[in-house]
Design a protein around this motif. Structure first.
Motif, mmCIF file in Angstrom:
data_model
loop_
_atom_site.group_PDB
_atom_site.id
_atom_site.type_symbol
_atom_site.label_atom_id
_atom_site.label_comp_id
_atom_site.label_asym_id
_atom_site.label_seq_id
_atom_site.Cartn_x
_atom_site.Cartn_y
_atom_site.Cartn_z
ATOM 1 N N ILE A 413 0.713 -1.489 -0.432
ATOM 2 C CA ILE A 413 -0.073 0.072 0.175
ATOM 3 C C ILE A 413 0.494 1.249 -0.214
ATOM 4 C CG2 ILE A 413 -0.209 0.090 2.012
ATOM 5 C CD1 ILE A 413 -3.290 1.454 1.650
ATOM 6 N N GLY A 416 1.990 1.602 -3.723
ATOM 7 C CA GLY A 416 0.921 2.730 -4.155
ATOM 8 C C GLY A 416 0.391 3.941 -4.257
ATOM 9 N N LEU A 417 0.136 4.220 -3.173
ATOM 10 C CA LEU A 417 0.369 5.211 -2.460
ATOM 11 C C LEU A 417 0.869 6.767 -2.954
ATOM 12 C CD1 LEU A 417 -1.251 4.844 1.411
ATOM 13 C CD2 LEU A 417 -2.178 6.395 -1.374
ATOM 14 N N TYR A 420 1.254 6.934 -7.298
ATOM 15 C CA TYR A 420 -0.365 8.430 -7.292
ATOM 16 C C TYR A 420 0.970 9.098 -6.490
ATOM 17 C CZ TYR A 420 -4.837 9.957 -6.794
ATOM 18 O OH TYR A 420 -5.530 10.550 -7.264
ATOM 19 N N ALA A 469 -4.876 10.790 -0.875
ATOM 20 C CA ALA A 469 -4.164 10.265 -0.785
ATOM 21 C C ALA A 469 -3.176 10.065 0.104
ATOM 22 C CB ALA A 469 -2.672 10.425 -1.886
ATOM 23 N N HIS A 472 -4.065 8.970 3.563
ATOM 24 C CA HIS A 472 -4.392 7.467 4.259
ATOM 25 C C HIS A 472 -2.776 7.515 5.271
ATOM 26 C CE1 HIS A 472 -6.678 6.915 -0.040
ATOM 27 N NE2 HIS A 472 -6.466 5.810 0.871
ATOM 28 N N GLY A 511 -6.632 -1.432 2.180
ATOM 29 C CA GLY A 511 -6.384 -0.294 1.420
ATOM 30 C C GLY A 511 -5.885 -0.113 -0.113
ATOM 31 N N ALA A 512 -4.764 -1.588 -0.156
ATOM 32 C CA ALA A 512 -4.175 -1.478 -1.390
ATOM 33 C C ALA A 512 -5.486 -1.990 -2.293
ATOM 34 C CB ALA A 512 -3.631 -2.678 -0.982
ATOM 35 N N GLN A 514 -8.010 -1.385 -2.567
ATOM 36 C CA GLN A 514 -9.618 0.591 -2.417
ATOM 37 C C GLN A 514 -8.424 1.179 -3.385
ATOM 38 O OE1 GLN A 514 -11.678 1.797 0.227
ATOM 39 N NE2 GLN A 514 -10.175 3.897 0.466
ATOM 40 N N LEU A 515 -7.356 1.246 -3.277
ATOM 41 C CA LEU A 515 -6.309 1.959 -4.060
ATOM 42 C C LEU A 515 -6.294 1.775 -5.551
ATOM 43 C CD1 LEU A 515 -4.368 4.443 -3.800
ATOM 44 C CD2 LEU A 515 -2.478 2.949 -3.536
ATOM 45 N N LEU A 519 -9.033 4.459 -6.309
ATOM 46 C CA LEU A 519 -8.736 5.804 -6.348
ATOM 47 C C LEU A 519 -8.655 6.101 -7.837
ATOM 48 C CD1 LEU A 519 -8.368 8.684 -5.088
ATOM 49 C CD2 LEU A 519 -6.276 7.582 -4.041
ATOM 50 N N TYR A 520 -7.574 4.595 -8.649
ATOM 51 C CA TYR A 520 -7.434 5.282 -9.366
ATOM 52 C C TYR A 520 -7.829 4.970 -10.334
ATOM 53 C CZ TYR A 520 -2.121 3.693 -7.773
ATOM 54 O OH TYR A 520 -1.314 3.074 -7.219
#
Length: 648
Positions: A413, A416-417, A420, A469, A472, A511-512, A514-515, A519-520
């Motif tokens: 996560i 990923g954040l 982003y 972002a 988180h 969370g990963a 959901q990202l 979000l993407y």
């Protein structure tokens, strides 16, 4: 006279040698111990009556009447504690069903029933150590122990076997989904240290618990299990079969498939200090374990492996609902003979062999075919090597059990954040300092690049998405009654309930997800919506689109948004179903869905001055088809043909 005395001494020596050779892995049942392991029963009162009926049959027919183990290990998730949807709670009805099965079958009077709680047993339990905890009331070992415990048995052969149950359930126990990983707090680790010390003098020590070690916060536990031969667990059900591993220090870790859906159980033998096992389905007619020679891939230096090459008999432990007719044994596809019952153990079948023939450092294939009087047959096979070296195959199951998943989830996560945040910052920079791209550049990349530059040029969207972002990392994701009667908060870096900090659980994985799935896609939808809004503001002409471009616009602007909104509503419900009020109060609950809707509506109402985009003049290599924004003559950016306008 002297000759007779020497002959007598020689005879005594030979008798002692034969006795010693038969003491370990010989023709008798000496130093043979067996027990049963079952896990993830998931007793429920929401249907699935056959699960409990067959578990009762298992207790009566397999444990009490057939295998008759002195010890039965039950490694967690005794009850289900979940409803038909995604919620969880402590259901007294389910605990009563479990307790009543034990009482009706009277199984605890025929075997030492060592049950340990799992994460389902601790769902929504504010104080698992309390006398009011249902596990402490209705399980077999719970009334005796508030946490980890040990049981030691001494056999008629003067062997001692110790079983250490490890309680790694979070305290307090949150509802699902943020109650999946095991945790050992400091006081419980001290308890386990004392238990480990008590069992060091045993011939063999078996550790068991609900969680695979890779799914726990258990620093220092491996050192406390240094004298153990194996760690038994469940938790992962049968999603991946044969989850076995040997750790670098020699500890075997054996995960067992679930009873819940697959009706699995394990028969384990310890034959002269050497552990062997097989996993079975409940409905089989014959259960057999080859205890000598041991399968090479499960050998560990914690066993007296030198006894394998000194053994005089192949040994197979067999339990059957019907009478066994023959036990056909072959090595390397060559028939060796028929194994016969031992003189002192009707379930141990032995066949003499010369181990030196196979002590060549190579792998050999042992095959045992067993047939009963109704012609039911099973075939048990293994690859063995009599050398003391250990052979461990690198398989996907070992990867699952060797990766530390809490660390993996946090890494996933955060990565990923960071990707982003870097992407938003990069396109914000490019929006202020654009560079005309080559006309030969990949058109899809140009489409994406221009959309992201336009999105990040708008202060409101750049700071809003950057804020989501960054939130988180710092903000609470979910508020609500995380356990019965207590409000708590879930952060990226952990969970707080009753003022007690618990390390990160499933929030890193969820969370990963959901990202990646919200979000993407939402960002892609917003950048497309802003792009088409910008075109609409710049153009006063009647514009036509190709069919392909129209489909792209419909998908990225409308379909993708509907998907994103529905997904976050569903995901918020999944993550908060067990927590009262959390869906409405949580920043990542209904609030996030409303904010996503607001961002989308806003993108449809933007004004030209909202765009802070700096464009470049046309260059010979630039393309009007989305290669750059040309504000020299205020041409609209649009993929497709413009009616009434001459193409450049």
């Amino acid at each position: 006279m002297r000759f007779s005395f020497i002959s007598l001494l020689l005879l005594v020596y030979l008798q002692q040698s034969n006795s010693l050779s038969d003491d370990f892995l010989g023709s008798s049942g000496k130093h043979l111990f067996h027990f049963v392991h079952v896990t993830d029963i998931h007793v429920t009162h929401f249907g699935n009556a056959d699960r409990m009926e067959q578990f009762e049959q298992f207790c009566n027919q397999i444990i009490k009447s057939m295998i008759k183990p002195q010890v039965t290990v039950v490694s967690g998730d005794l009850v289900h504690n979940r409803d038909h949807t995604f919620g969880s709670a402590q259901y007294k009805e389910e605990w009563n069903i479990y307790k009543n099965i034990l009482m009706r079958t009277n199984v605890t009077q025929h075997t030492q029933w060592l049950d340990m709680r799992g994460n389902h047993d601790a769902f929504n339990d504010p104080n698992p150590e309390s006398d009011q905890s249902f596990y402490r009331i209705y399980s077999n070992q719970g009334p005796l122990h508030k946490g980890s415990y040990q049981y030691t048995i001494k056999t008629n052969d003067n062997d001692t076997y110790s079983f250490v149950g490890l309680d790694m359930c979070p305290r307090p126990g949150a509802g699902r989904p943020f109650n999946f990983l095991g945790i050992i707090p400091t006081d419980e680790m001290n308890n386990i240290k004392d238990l480990s010390q008590q069992t060091k003098t045993s011939n063999t020590t078996i550790f068991f618990g609900h969680y695979p070690l890779a799914f726990t916060y258990s620093k220092g536990l491996m050192e406390l299990m240094a004298h153990g031969i194996v760690y038994l667990n469940g938790h992962l059900h049968s999603g991946i079969k044969h989850l076995y591993a040997r750790h670098s220090d020699g500890l075997l870790e054996l995960e067992l498939g679930d009873w819940k859906d697959n009706r699995r159980f394990r028969l384990i033998t310890i034959d002269s200090g050497i552990l062997s096992f097989e996993d079975f389905r409940f409905d089989q007619t014959i259960y057999a374990v080859i205890s000598n020679p041991k399968a090479a891939k499960f050998k560990t230096p914690r066993e007296p492996l030198e006894r394998l090459s000194q053994s005089t008999h192949i040994r197979i432990v067999i339990y059957s609902k019907l009478r066994i007719v023959d036990v056909h044994v072959s090595i390397d596809k060559k028939f060796l003979g028929y194994a016969k019952p031992s003189i002192d153990n009707e379930h141990l079948y032995v066949l003499p062999w010369n181990a030196s023939f196979y002590n060549d450092g190579s792998l050999h294939d042992l095959s045992v075919e067993i047939r009963d009087n109704q012609n039911n047959t099973i075939k048990s096979e293994n690859q063995f090597s009599l050398s003391t070296s250990t052979i461990t195959a690198w398989t996907k199951s070992k990867i699952i059990l060797m990766i530390h998943w809490p660390t993996f989830g946090m890494t996933a996560i955060i990565t990923g954040l960071c990707i982003y945040i870097i992407a938003l910052s990069f396109y914000r920079y490019r929006a202020k300092r654009p560079i005309a791209c080559c006309g030969s550049c990949f058109s899809l990349w140009n489409k994406f690049r221009l959309r992201m530059m336009l999105l990040c040029s708008i202060d409101f969207y750049y700071y809003s998405l950057m804020g989501i972002a960054l939130y988180h990392f710092i903000g609470p994701w979910y508020f609500g009654y995380l356990t019965e009667g207590y409000i708590g908060a879930v952060f990226l870096w952990g969970t707080v309930i009753r003022g007690i900090y618990l390390p990160p659980d499933m929030q890193t994985f969820m969370g990963a997800i959901q990202l990646a799935l919200f979000l993407y896609p939402l960002t892609l939808c917003l950048c497309s919506s802003c792009y088409y809004r910008y075109n609409q503001l710049q153009s006063s002409l009647n514009l036509t689109e190709s069919r392909c471009d129209r489909h792209i616009r419909i998908f990225t602007v409308y379909i993708l948004f509907v998907y994103s909104l529905l997904f976050i509503l569903f995901w918020a419900f999944v993550t908060t179903a067990s927590y009262k009020l959390a869906f409405f109060l949580s920043p990542f609950g209904l609030t996030l869905a409303i904010f996503a809707l607001f961002l989308y509506i806003k993108s449809r109402r933007l004004k030209i001055e909202d765009f802070k985009f700096q464009s470049t003049p046309n260059s010979p290599n630039s393309s009007i088809n989305e290669s750059h924004i040309d504000d020299t003559d205020q041409q609209p950016i649009i993929a497709g043909r413009r009616s009434g306008v001459k193409d450049h």
